[in-house]
Design a protein around this motif. Structure first.
Motif, PDB file in Angstrom:
ATOM      1  N   SER A 209      -8.247   1.142  14.740  1.00 55.17           N
ATOM      2  CA  SER A 209      -8.443   1.919  13.710  1.00 55.17           C
ATOM      3  C   SER A 209      -7.371   1.317  12.436  1.00 55.17           C
ATOM      4  O   SER A 209      -7.849   1.352  11.215  1.00 55.17           O
ATOM      5  N   ILE A 210      -6.304   1.301  12.775  1.00 50.72           N
ATOM      6  CA  ILE A 210      -5.202   0.587  11.877  1.00 50.72           C
ATOM      7  C   ILE A 210      -5.737  -0.830  11.542  1.00 50.72           C
ATOM      8  O   ILE A 210      -5.721  -1.083  10.156  1.00 50.72           O
TER       9      ILE A 210
ATOM     10  N   ALA B  88      -8.981  -0.730   9.172  1.00 54.74           N
ATOM     11  CA  ALA B  88      -8.603  -0.154   7.895  1.00 54.74           C
ATOM     12  C   ALA B  88      -7.888  -1.200   6.999  1.00 54.74           C
ATOM     13  O   ALA B  88      -7.868  -1.368   5.802  1.00 54.74           O
ATOM     14  N   SER B  89      -6.882  -1.959   7.787  1.00 55.04           N
ATOM     15  CA  SER B  89      -5.719  -2.890   6.967  1.00 55.04           C
ATOM     16  C   SER B  89      -6.642  -4.058   6.540  1.00 55.04           C
ATOM     17  O   SER B  89      -6.546  -4.458   5.381  1.00 55.04           O
TER      18      SER B  89
ATOM     19  N   ASN C  14      -9.258  -3.486   3.517  1.00 54.88           N
ATOM     20  CA  ASN C  14      -8.543  -3.745   2.295  1.00 54.88           C
ATOM     21  C   ASN C  14      -7.764  -4.983   1.996  1.00 54.88           C
ATOM     22  O   ASN C  14      -7.358  -5.233   0.746  1.00 54.88           O
TER      23      ASN C  14
ATOM     24  N   VAL D 196      -0.083  -2.071   2.606  1.00 52.86           N
ATOM     25  CA  VAL D 196      -1.263  -1.702   2.807  1.00 52.86           C
ATOM     26  C   VAL D 196      -1.278  -1.297   4.426  1.00 52.86           C
ATOM     27  O   VAL D 196      -1.786  -0.204   4.924  1.00 52.86           O
ATOM     28  N   ILE D 197      -0.749  -2.181   5.074  1.00 56.48           N
ATOM     29  CA  ILE D 197      -0.600  -1.966   6.636  1.00 56.48           C
ATOM     30  C   ILE D 197       0.086  -0.666   6.945  1.00 56.48           C
ATOM     31  O   ILE D 197      -0.374   0.211   7.709  1.00 56.48           O
TER      32      ILE D 197
ATOM     33  N   SER E  76      -2.234   2.224   6.080  1.00 54.48           N
ATOM     34  CA  SER E  76      -3.291   2.142   7.207  1.00 54.48           C
ATOM     35  C   SER E  76      -2.802   2.851   8.279  1.00 54.48           C
ATOM     36  O   SER E  76      -3.311   3.763   8.726  1.00 54.48           O
TER      37      SER E  76
ATOM     38  N   LEU F   1      -2.366   6.728   7.314  1.00 53.07           N
ATOM     39  CA  LEU F   1      -3.688   7.261   7.007  1.00 53.07           C
ATOM     40  C   LEU F   1      -4.502   7.501   8.348  1.00 53.07           C
ATOM     41  O   LEU F   1      -5.062   8.543   8.602  1.00 53.07           O
ATOM     42  N   SER F   2      -4.398   6.463   9.322  1.00 59.79           N
ATOM     43  CA  SER F   2      -4.805   6.624  10.627  1.00 59.79           C
ATOM     44  C   SER F   2      -4.267   7.680  11.215  1.00 59.79           C
ATOM     45  O   SER F   2      -4.916   8.549  11.924  1.00 59.79           O
TER      46      SER F   2
ATOM     47  N   GLY G  41     -12.479   4.972   6.115  1.00 61.39           N
ATOM     48  CA  GLY G  41     -12.158   3.427   6.160  1.00 61.39           C
ATOM     49  C   GLY G  41     -11.929   2.994   7.669  1.00 61.39           C
ATOM     50  O   GLY G  41     -11.332   1.750   7.774  1.00 61.39           O
ATOM     51  N   LEU G  42     -11.945   4.126   8.715  1.00 61.91           N
ATOM     52  CA  LEU G  42     -11.763   3.603  10.134  1.00 61.91           C
ATOM     53  C   LEU G  42     -13.050   3.365  10.750  1.00 61.91           C
ATOM     54  O   LEU G  42     -14.025   3.659  10.187  1.00 61.91           O
TER      55      LEU G  42
END
Length: 392
Positions: free
Chosen positions: A163-164, A167-168, A171, A177-178, A181, A184-185, A234-235
């Protein structure tokens, strides 16, 4: 379009019908069906194309496959050996991720591809590993309990890493961003798990889970809604399906109606759905591969490096417990962690669909899965006699 869909569904059903043949000859269905897809698709005779409808069906199939995988998690086994299981699970993920990433980056010089090649071999196939330990008559031993706990840790953390990464890379950002993510995850999956827990608790409270059809329908609905939620943030949607299954698994031991018969029938029901739909997903993976040349030395070299990294990663993992386990126990646990299956191929498929994994990388992971999954059928391993203490 209708003719292409008919061919796609017919080929999938034929692969389902061949399930007994695969089982008889100890062949991993996933890898075989992928190669059938390659032969029928753009890289082969070009009989079937992967259109939007076929792609959607394969996505629904893999969501339910991962839901079934999560649903079949045995949480009591995890708690029985939680500390050593976490240690071995984390060790296996780190060593496999580092070994796979290093091998892929050395050959491809592509960080994105190396990430997926590193993540894919990090998950152990619980089903194949359990079969291996049962064949060796040590499933109820200390090593067997640690294996089950470690395999659960593998699956959960690999889904989180997927998932990370998903998403990373979508984007396409830097460290910030990482980190975003990562957070967020964690928030999305934690919040989703909490909501699912509340919903399942309400179902238990009002005793509506006594109705089998309702219980199963709600479980499938939760899988689809969870997949939709994770996709919206975004996952990868497959992560949502797995989380839903894992949460429902925590409540199945208290299923209304008493006893374990309902739980067993539900496990068989979802496993049957997964077995029926899985060829659709694996066939789609093969159809996505548009360029393959098995005589290409670069491809074979790539596959050999990935396989070696996958083996080394898991064989090294149990040695984190070298102080409390014997050498023979560490070796047994290391070999039992080797089999890979659906989760590895799901990770590879996501990478291929995103465009971050090359066809060479995809084929290398398929070959690695085939080799590690078939390796667990080695007849000599089943006759290993170890003086392992049983868990109490």
């Amino acid at each position: 379009m209708f003719f292409n869909l008919t061919l796609f569904l017919t080929a999938s059903l034929l692969m389902v019908a061949c399930g007994t043949v695969f089982e008889r000859f100890k062949l991993p269905q996933a890898a075989v069906v992928i190669f059938v897809g390659v032969l029928l698709g753009p890289a082969g005779v070009r009989v079937i194309q992967l259109g939007d409808l076929e792609h959607t069906l394969s996505e629904l199939a893999v969501i339910l496959m991962l839901f079934s995988a999560g649903y079949n998690i045995q949480w009591p086994h995890f708690t029985a050996a939680i500390k050593p299981g976490i240690e071995v699970g984390l060790s296996g993920i780190v060593t496999s991720l580092v070994a796979g990433f290093t091998a892929a980056y050395f050959l491809s010089k592509d960080i994105d591809e190396a990430l997926y090649v590193g993540i894919a071999p990090s998950a152990t196939s619980i089903g194949l590993s359990v079969a291996l330990m049962s064949h060796a008559s040590v499933l109820k031993s200390r090593v067997g309990q640690i294996l089950l706990a470690a395999a659960i840790v593998d699956d959960i953390l690999v889904m989180y890493l997927l998932s990370i990464t998903h998403a990373s890379l979508i984007n396409d950002g830097g460290v910030s961003v990482i980190l975003f993510s990562l957070l967020l995850s964690l928030l999305v999956l934690s919040g989703l798990s909490g909501i699912l827990c509340v919903f399942n608790a309400l179902i238990k409270h009002f005793s509506v889970d006594r109705f089998i059809d309702f219980r199963r329908s709600m479980a499938i609905a939760m899988a689809m809604l969870s997949a939709w939620v994770t996709a919206r943030f975004g996952l990868s949607p497959v992560v949502g399906g797995f989380v839903a299954g894992a949460v429902v698994a925590g409540f199945k031991d208290q299923a209304a109606g008493g006893g374990n018969n309902g739980n067993t029938s539900d496990s068989g029901y979802f496993a049957g759905i997964s077995q029926f739909l899985s060829p659709m997903f694996f066939l789609a993976i093969g159809l996505e591969i548009t360029d393959i040349n098995l005589q290409d030395e670069g491809l074979l070299h790539y596959a050999l490096w990935v396989f070696t990294a996958a083996v080394i990663g898991k064989l090294l993992a149990p040695w984190v417990l070298a102080g409390v386990m014997t050498v023979r126990e560490c070796l047994l646990l290391g070999f039992a962690l080797l089999p890979r299956a659906e989760v590895a191929l799901v990770v590879a498929s996501v990478g291929l669909q995103q465009g971050h994994l090359s066809h060479h990388g995809m084929i290398a992971l398929v070959l690695m899965t085939l080799a590690t999954a078939t390796g667990q059928t080695c007849p000599h391993f089943g006759h290993v006699s170890l003086p392992l203490p049983c868990c109490t």
